[in-house]
Enzyme design. Sequence first.
Site, short mmCIF file in Angstrom:
data_model
loop_
_atom_site.label_atom_id
_atom_site.label_comp_id
_atom_site.label_asym_id
_atom_site.label_seq_id
_atom_site.Cartn_x
_atom_site.Cartn_y
_atom_site.Cartn_z
N MET A 282 -38.83 9.34 -23.87
CA MET A 282 -37.86 9.63 -25.36
C MET A 282 -36.55 9.04 -24.23
SD MET A 282 -38.77 13.27 -27.98
CE MET A 282 -37.87 14.81 -26.39
N GLY A 283 -36.65 8.69 -23.52
CA GLY A 283 -35.62 7.47 -22.89
C GLY A 283 -34.44 9.22 -21.84
N GLY B 70 -39.30 10.41 -12.66
CA GLY B 70 -40.66 10.20 -13.04
C GLY B 70 -41.23 9.59 -14.08
N HIS B 71 -40.76 9.58 -15.30
CA HIS B 71 -40.36 8.02 -15.55
C HIS B 71 -40.66 7.01 -15.80
CE1 HIS B 71 -38.13 10.36 -18.63
NE2 HIS B 71 -38.83 10.41 -19.60
N GLN C 65 -41.00 15.86 -33.45
CA GLN C 65 -40.92 16.79 -32.58
C GLN C 65 -39.80 18.49 -32.75
OE1 GLN C 65 -42.08 13.57 -29.54
NE2 GLN C 65 -41.30 15.25 -27.80
N LYS D 162 -46.10 16.53 -16.37
CA LYS D 162 -44.90 18.56 -16.93
C LYS D 162 -44.93 18.63 -17.87
CE LYS D 162 -40.58 18.18 -17.41
NZ LYS D 162 -40.77 18.67 -18.49
N ASP D 163 -45.40 17.71 -18.68
CA ASP D 163 -46.32 18.08 -19.80
C ASP D 163 -47.81 17.89 -20.32
OD1 ASP D 163 -43.29 18.21 -21.47
OD2 ASP D 163 -43.57 15.71 -21.07
N GLN E 5 -48.65 18.50 -23.53
CA GLN E 5 -48.90 17.58 -24.31
C GLN E 5 -49.87 16.11 -24.15
OE1 GLN E 5 -45.15 15.56 -25.57
NE2 GLN E 5 -45.49 14.07 -24.07
N SER F 77 -36.70 16.70 -15.13
CA SER F 77 -36.59 16.75 -17.05
C SER F 77 -35.47 16.05 -17.58
CB SER F 77 -36.70 17.37 -17.23
OG SER F 77 -36.55 18.03 -18.57
O1 PAF Z 1 -42.60 13.60 -23.61
C1 PAF Z 1 -41.82 12.77 -24.61
O2 PAF Z 1 -41.50 12.05 -24.12
C2 PAF Z 1 -42.79 12.87 -26.10
O3 PAF Z 1 -43.12 13.74 -26.64
C3 PAF Z 1 -43.35 11.73 -26.11
C4 PAF Z 1 -44.86 11.85 -25.79
C5 PAF Z 1 -42.84 10.00 -26.13
C6 PAF Z 1 -42.90 11.71 -28.16
O4 PAF Z 1 -42.37 11.55 -28.30
#
Ligand code: PAF
Length: 285
Positions: A30-31, A36-37, A61, A149-150, A153, A185
């Site tokens: 989500m930018g 972490g990304h 979401q 971390k998620d 998910q 985060s």
């Molecule tokens: O983890 C995230 O950043 C979001 O939940 C994802 C997986 C990109 C879905 O919008």
Amino acid sequence: MKRTSHITELREIITMERSRGRKIALVPTMGYLHRGHLALVERAKQTGAFIVLSIFVNPLQFGPNEDYSRYPRDLERDSNLVKAAGVDALFHPTSEEMYPRPIVTYVEVGQLDTVLCGAMRPGHFRGVATVVIKLFNIVQPDLAFFGQKDYQQYLVIRRMVSDLNLPIEVCPVAIVREEDGLALSSRNVFLTSEQRQEAKVLSQSLNEAETCLRAGERSARVIEEQLRDRISRQCHGIIDYAEVRDAEDLSEVTIIERPVLIALAVKFGSTRLIDNKIMEVDPHV
Ligand code: PAF
């Protein structure tokens, strides 16, 4: 690096790469990217695949009283970061591109989406699963990377992929932390300096739980009480949950005998932070 906000253009780019024999890896985000990304990108790069990173703040979401409109966004900064990190294509669709008309088709992953964050954020995982399957259909990746971390998910996506026979390998990537242990985060920017100081109690309490488990404690309730006690003593945050759950299916645990997820969600003002640890138990202790 290629960069587009259009689905058709992205598909053309991917078709070209696939015809050259490249595998495709997707890193959905989500930018407002952080290390972490970039760790997800790093892992994706190790596979030699063509890497597509998506940036889309998915309205589906977020609950009505959540932080969709104030979620941090900085596309130019993100674009520079992913280019330097070696991403091959950046996909940053608008809401109109992703949802040209109100959506009436959703993906719901039962059981896993009713506990922990699912219990606190009704509809959240339905929104995540729906946007992720859309991204999967748009990109048709061979591999997709998700941060631990998620963790919930990650389990939801893994289950969706398995239940719906999607030919995608879902790859989990370990949590990246600040020096004092705070999990990275995009929402950390919202913390005041006092909250930022206090937020390190999340990882500290998880470490304490780990020590306790290693010392032989096997009662999930005792571990949970310790977590709550430590957090409420050391910070002004409000605990959403502090729970020990089965690491495979998130079912309730009484006596810890199999790998468990120790998961926390704590609200600092209007900023909600999550953190977790996966723990294997040594049957001999
Ligand atoms: O983890 C995230 O950043 C979001 O939940 C994802 C997986 C990109 C879905 O919008």
